[in-house]
Design a protein around this motif. Structure first.
Motif, short mmCIF file in Angstrom:
data_model
loop_
_atom_site.label_atom_id
_atom_site.label_comp_id
_atom_site.label_asym_id
_atom_site.label_seq_id
_atom_site.Cartn_x
_atom_site.Cartn_y
_atom_site.Cartn_z
N UNK A 170 0.87 -1.18 0.00
CA UNK A 170 0.00 0.00 0.00
C UNK A 170 0.90 1.23 0.00
N UNK A 171 0.76 2.06 -1.02
CA UNK A 171 1.56 3.29 -1.10
C UNK A 171 0.69 4.48 -0.74
N UNK A 172 0.95 5.13 0.38
CA UNK A 172 0.11 6.25 0.82
C UNK A 172 0.15 7.42 -0.17
N UNK A 173 -0.99 8.08 -0.34
CA UNK A 173 -1.10 9.25 -1.21
C UNK A 173 -1.36 10.53 -0.42
N UNK A 174 -1.41 10.45 0.90
CA UNK A 174 -1.65 11.62 1.75
C UNK A 174 -1.14 11.30 3.15
N UNK A 175 -1.06 12.33 4.00
CA UNK A 175 -0.62 12.06 5.37
C UNK A 175 -1.63 11.20 6.12
N UNK A 176 -2.92 11.34 5.80
CA UNK A 176 -3.93 10.49 6.45
C UNK A 176 -3.75 9.03 6.04
N UNK A 177 -3.40 8.79 4.80
CA UNK A 177 -3.15 7.41 4.37
C UNK A 177 -1.88 6.86 5.01
N UNK A 178 -0.89 7.71 5.21
CA UNK A 178 0.32 7.28 5.93
C UNK A 178 -0.03 6.89 7.36
N UNK A 179 -0.91 7.66 7.98
CA UNK A 179 -1.35 7.35 9.34
C UNK A 179 -2.10 6.02 9.37
N UNK A 180 -3.00 5.81 8.42
CA UNK A 180 -3.75 4.56 8.36
C UNK A 180 -2.81 3.37 8.22
N UNK A 181 -1.83 3.48 7.33
CA UNK A 181 -0.90 2.37 7.11
C UNK A 181 -0.08 2.09 8.36
N UNK A 182 0.39 3.14 9.04
CA UNK A 182 1.19 2.95 10.24
C UNK A 182 0.38 2.29 11.35
N UNK A 183 -0.87 2.69 11.50
CA UNK A 183 -1.73 2.06 12.50
C UNK A 183 -1.97 0.59 12.16
N UNK A 184 -2.22 0.31 10.89
CA UNK A 184 -2.48 -1.06 10.45
C UNK A 184 -1.26 -1.95 10.71
N UNK A 185 -0.08 -1.47 10.37
CA UNK A 185 1.14 -2.26 10.58
C UNK A 185 1.39 -2.48 12.08
N UNK A 186 1.09 -1.50 12.91
CA UNK A 186 1.28 -1.67 14.34
C UNK A 186 0.33 -2.72 14.89
N UNK A 187 -0.90 -2.73 14.41
CA UNK A 187 -1.85 -3.77 14.82
C UNK A 187 -1.37 -5.14 14.35
N UNK A 188 -0.85 -5.21 13.12
CA UNK A 188 -0.31 -6.48 12.63
C UNK A 188 0.77 -7.02 13.55
N UNK A 189 1.66 -6.15 14.00
CA UNK A 189 2.74 -6.59 14.89
C UNK A 189 2.15 -7.11 16.21
N UNK A 190 1.13 -6.43 16.74
CA UNK A 190 0.52 -6.85 18.00
C UNK A 190 -0.14 -8.22 17.88
N UNK A 191 -0.64 -8.55 16.68
CA UNK A 191 -1.37 -9.81 16.48
C UNK A 191 -0.49 -10.92 15.91
N UNK A 192 0.76 -10.65 15.67
CA UNK A 192 1.61 -11.53 14.88
C UNK A 192 1.66 -12.96 15.42
N UNK A 193 1.69 -13.13 16.71
CA UNK A 193 1.85 -14.48 17.28
C UNK A 193 0.53 -15.11 17.69
N UNK A 194 -0.57 -14.54 17.24
CA UNK A 194 -1.87 -15.08 17.62
C UNK A 194 -2.63 -15.57 16.40
#
Length: 341
Positions: free
Chosen positions: A123-147
Motif C-alpha cells: 500500500x503506497x500512501x497518497x496523503x498524510x492520512x493514508x500514511x497514518x492509516x498504514x502505520x496504525x495497520x502495521x502496528x496492529x499487525x505486529x501486535x497480532x503476529x503471534x496469535x
C-alpha cells in the motif's frame, strides 16, 4: 405516549449499568489517555504534517478512542476477558481514519488499494492520512503476529466490501433490503473486526454475537446522525424509515439474553448500560426529527470543528466521551485527487 417511548422505557432496567459507565469516566479514561499517548500519539507525530494539524488529528483520535474503549471494555466484562487498552486505542484510531478516508477524501483508487492491503499486499500512501492509516495497520499487525487472528482479518476484508457498497447511500436510490444488508455488513463486521482485537481467535458463537451487536450499534449511530445525514443527502435505514426504535429495543433485549446465556458468570452491565444510553439518545433524536422544519427549508450543516466545541488540548474525560469527536479532512490547501486518477 408513543410506541417508541414505551419500548425504550421497557429497557429501563438496563440503567443498572450506568454506575459502571460512570466509573469508566471517573477512573479509567485517564488510563486510556495514557495508553493513547504511548501508542497512537507517536504514530500521529510521524505521519501527520504540521504541528497544528497533528494536534487536531490527535484530539479526534483520542476522543474516538475514549468512546470506543467504553464499549470495548464493556464487551470485555460481558464475556469475561481482559480489556487490552493498547489494542482498543489502536483499533479505534484505525477505524476513525479508515471511515474518514472514505467519507472526506477523494483519494485515487482508494477502494482497490485498500483491498490489496487487507489481502496482504503493498500500500503506497497518497496523503498524510493514508500514511497514518498504514502505520496504525502495521502496528496492529505486529501486535497480532503471534496469535491466531484470521477471524479478525476475514471480518475486516468482508467489512471493506460492504464499506465500498455503502457509497450507494450517497445521492442515489437505494432499496430498503440493500440498506439492511449494507448496514448489517458494515456495522456488524466492523465491530467484529474491532472488538475481535481483544480475542482474535473468535469462535463462531462469538462472531454471531458481535455481528448482532455491531448491527445494533450502527443503527443507533444512524439515529444519532439522522439530522446530519438528511442535510448531506446520506440515505440510511433511519432516514428512509425502514427501521424502528421499537424493533431496535427488542433486538437489544434479545442480545442481552444471548449474552447472559452464553456468558452466565460475567457482567454485561456496562455494555448494556451504554446501549440503553444510546437508545435513549436515539429516541430524543427521533422525536426531534419528527418536528423537523418543512421539506425544502434550509438546514444548518455541521462541521467537525463546530460539533466538538472544545479546544484540541481539552482532555477532560466528560468532554472526550460526550462531545462529538469530529472528523479528519484533507490538509488545508490540498487539492483532492479525483477517483479516476
Amino acid at each position: 405516549m408513543s410506541a417508541e417511548t414505551v419500548a425504550v422505557l421497557r429497557l429501563a432496567p438496563l440503567a443498572v449499568g450506568w454506575p459502571s459507565v460512570y466509573r469508566y469516566v471517573r477512573r479509567e479514561v485517564d488510563q486510556v489517555i495514557g495508553v493513547f499517548d504511548r501508542t497512537v500519539g507517536p504514530i500521529v507525530d510521524r505521519s501527520i504534517e504540521g504541528a497544528r494539524r497533528r494536534r487536531e488529528v490527535s484530539r479526534i483520535l483520542l476522543s474516538t478512542s475514549v468512546k470506543v474503549c467504553l464499549a470495548m471494555s464493556g464487551y470485555a466484562q460481558a464475556i469475561g476477558i481482559a480489556f487490552q487498552a493498547d489494542r482498543a486505542v489502536l483499533g479505534s484510531s484505525f477505524t476513525r481514519v479508515y471511515d474518514d478516508l472514505f467519507d472526506n477524501f477523494r483519494s485515487p483508487r482508494l477502494d482497490e488499494r485498500l483491498t490489496v492491503l487487507f489481502d496482504g499486499g503493498p500500500f503506497r500512501p497518497r496523503s498524510d492520512a493514508e500514511s497514518l492509516l498504514l502505520a496504525l495497520y502495521r502496528t496492529i499487525e505486529i501486535a497480532l503476529r503471534r496469535e491466531d487472528s484470521e477471524p479478525v482479518y476475514a471480518a475486516l476484508r468482508r467489512m471493506h466490501r460492504f464499506q465500498i457498497q455503502s457509497r450507494q447511500q450517497r445521492g442515489s436510490e437505494v432499496s430498503g433490503p440493500d440498506l439492511r444488508r449494507i448496514t448489517r455488513g458494515k456495522g456488524g463486521l466492523g465491530t467484529t473486526a474491532l472488538f475481535g482485537l481483544l480475542r482474535p481467535a473468535l469462535a463462531p458463537a462469538d462472531e454471531r454475537l458481535l455481528l448482532e451487536l455491531g448491527d445494533i450499534l450502527q443503527v443507533l449511530d444512524d439515529y444519532h446522525d439522522v439530522s446530519l445525514d438528511r442535510a448531506t443527502g446520506v440515505v440510511t435505514e433511519v432516514t428512509l424509515g425502514t427501521v424502528t426504535l421499537t424493533e431496535t429495543a427488542r433486538r437489544i433485549r434479545y442480545l442481552r439474553r444471548e449474552f447472559d446465556r452464553q456468558y452466565p458468570r460475567c457482567s454485561g452491565d456496562r455494555l448494556f448500560g451504554m446501549l440503553f444510553m444510546m437508545l435513549a439518545g436515539a429516541l430524543l433524536q427521533h422525536l426531534a426529527d419528527r418536528r423537523r422544519r418543512p421539506p425544502g427549508a434550509p438546514s444548518r450543516r455541521r462541521s467537525g470543528a463546530g460539533l466538538t466545541g472544545s479546544h484540541p488540548d481539552d482532555r477532560r474525560p466528560h468532554r472526550l466521551l460526550l462531545w462529538p469527536a469530529g472528523n479528519i479532512h484533507p490538509a488545508a490547501g490540498t487539492a483532492p485527487a479525483r477517483e479516476s486518477d
